[in-house]
Motif scaffolding. Sequence first.
Motif, PDB file in Angstrom:
ATOM      1  N   GLY A 506       3.341  -6.790   5.581  1.00 20.29           N
ATOM      2  CA  GLY A 506       2.256  -5.922   5.148  1.00 20.29           C
ATOM      3  C   GLY A 506       0.995  -6.698   4.786  1.00 20.29           C
ATOM      4  N   PHE A 507       1.186  -7.852   4.157  1.00 24.15           N
ATOM      5  CA  PHE A 507       0.054  -8.697   3.783  1.00 24.15           C
ATOM      6  C   PHE A 507      -0.708  -9.161   5.030  1.00 24.15           C
ATOM      7  N   LEU A 508       0.024  -9.573   6.060  1.00 22.61           N
ATOM      8  CA  LEU A 508      -0.615 -10.021   7.297  1.00 22.61           C
ATOM      9  C   LEU A 508      -1.372  -8.880   7.973  1.00 22.61           C
ATOM     10  N   LEU A 509      -0.760  -7.706   8.015  1.00 22.41           N
ATOM     11  CA  LEU A 509      -1.421  -6.558   8.646  1.00 22.41           C
ATOM     12  C   LEU A 509      -2.653  -6.136   7.862  1.00 22.41           C
ATOM     13  N   GLU A 510      -2.564  -6.194   6.555  1.00 19.06           N
ATOM     14  CA  GLU A 510      -3.705  -5.812   5.714  1.00 19.06           C
ATOM     15  C   GLU A 510      -4.890  -6.735   5.947  1.00 19.06           C
ATOM     16  N   GLY A 511      -4.606  -8.018   6.083  1.00 23.91           N
ATOM     17  CA  GLY A 511      -5.682  -8.996   6.209  1.00 23.91           C
ATOM     18  C   GLY A 511      -5.972  -9.426   7.622  1.00 23.91           C
ATOM     19  N   ASN A 512      -5.491  -8.655   8.643  1.00 23.14           N
ATOM     20  CA  ASN A 512      -5.688  -9.024  10.051  1.00 23.14           C
ATOM     21  C   ASN A 512      -5.241 -10.448  10.326  1.00 23.14           C
ATOM     22  N   GLY A 513      -4.124 -10.843   9.703  1.00 23.90           N
ATOM     23  CA  GLY A 513      -3.545 -12.149   9.971  1.00 23.90           C
ATOM     24  C   GLY A 513      -3.998 -13.252   9.045  1.00 23.90           C
ATOM     25  N   ALA A 514      -4.961 -12.973   8.147  1.00 28.93           N
ATOM     26  CA  ALA A 514      -5.463 -14.010   7.251  1.00 28.93           C
ATOM     27  C   ALA A 514      -4.421 -14.346   6.189  1.00 28.93           C
TER      28      ALA A 514
END
Length: 612
Positions: A506-514
Amino acid sequence: MTITPQFLDELRARLPVSDVVGKRVKLVKKGREFSGLCPFHDEKTPSFTVNDDKAFYHCFGCGAHGDVIRFVIETEGLSFPEAVEKLGAIAGLQVPKATPQERQRADRARSLQEASEAAARFYERHLRDHNGAAALDYLRRRGLKQETIQQFRLGWAPDRRMALKQAMIGEGYPEALLIEAGLLIKPEGGGETLDRFYNRLMFPISDRRGRAIAFGGRALGDIKPKYINSPETPLFNKGHLLYAMDTAREAARDGADVIVTEGYTDVIALWQAGFRGATAPLGTALTESQLAELWRLAPEPVLCFDGDQAGRRAAARAVGRALPRLQPGLSLRFAILPSGEDPDSLIATEGPPAFRRLLEGALPLVDCLWQLETAGRPSDTPERRTAILKALRNRIAEIGERSVQDAYFDEIEVRFRKAFGRVPSNRSGYGGQGRKARFRYDRFSRSANTPAGAVKTDGRVDSLHLRGRQALLATLINHPALFDTLAEELAKTPFSEGSDLDRLRGFLLEGNGATEADALETAGLVATVDRVTSRAVYELAPFAAPSARDDEALEGWRHLYRQMFETRALNAEKAAAMQAFADAPDERRWAYLRALGAQARPSDEEELGRDG
């Protein structure tokens, strides 16, 4: 944004594919399916079908295939999270925010975006009042029409260091928020905060959806520097965005050329002259992320450079950036302007037809590479000729995709033979990587028939599937350039709801991979990332390691994902298609069955056997 498989299933259930596709394609009902002209390639006889029961579209002409989310991504140029958010709004679904930290980041981003929009309106108003009279006169002398000025929301920052600050605070925006948005600055010697932009013509910089998130300011007098941009903010990363990306995306959907030029005024002049796909980097050389954005818009964007030495250097940098990322059908073209001209001046002096001729004569990337490595180099001895060939082969070895690399080797050898005669052999002796080594996934292949998400009593297999999920996440952490390509598959990957891996996904999806360290620490995911990027994971899946090339990481990720989650589903769908054809054989069912068969890939052993 925590996009779980359950949420995606609900989204697809609420939005029939035909409803979304039908807004762009005229569909005709035929039995339980719909058909129409494919939006992804030119055709006169419909070969595009939509099946709401199975929730997919498929073109028997070009092979385009996907669900409602993929359709929005492909036709509107949105990233996966953006497409989900848009469809969620249509379906009346709130994209879930799983943690307080995620909700806080989303709320903060919304506040920053609202502040940027308010600033854009402030600058627009002042261009139209007495403060901006000189700037408006300048724009009109440059030949800009009122429609163009409004389209790009051009504005004026008054020559008062607190004009914006006072107006924005008066509207209720906190000073700290205005600093974070890059609108105010703190003087180095202390004192009150001041407007970052003053006495400048203002160019709002928009996100993919056309919302102001940053600004560029141009001085009209002798003020130095001539241009200044907003600083990096939570909303604005100049290496990830392009100026006028939203208008270029809309034009590209209508078939316009995507043109990359150097600055704001060139983009605006091109747009006004009818070249609506114009865009530009934001004061930097073209980055990997910007290349990925361009390839979402068009398979062969045209890079427009000046014909002087600086333009040639810029073209060389662009070639170097693009070579490792070339894919079948994805490349660049290069339009070289006459010396001393830019798009704005060329259109002003010779008109739009002159620029159209320039586009039509744009060089393919392979031609540009040949010119860069051969122009001006002596070739009168064997040593000098082989030096040229070695330089060309070394550059081609940078291409990550093997089929494209092989095609370049073949093309360059044909050109070399025509120019200089015999071609020395032994490609790999000139710095090339040779045939790319294949990875093998026998351990996953043996358990490929395990249903996705199932827990087996065999602890060894269960451990392998845990490591497999970790490898998928590690790949995206170490190879962020692949995120947009793989975001949809990542969102579909089954994780235990609420687990550390699910939270990291979820963290990756939220930040577009950042994966900034501070954000990871705030989200409590540092230890999870350490486990995911451990030696044990890399030993199982070497493609996930930072040392792997992006093309190797992409191939490995997709192979692993397919072995873990897709093989069983594909076999089931093929069995159903075979039964349907057996029950009622016709051309359409046979074509569908063949399309499913094309999705099956040979085993690693078969591939290795072919490679010898």
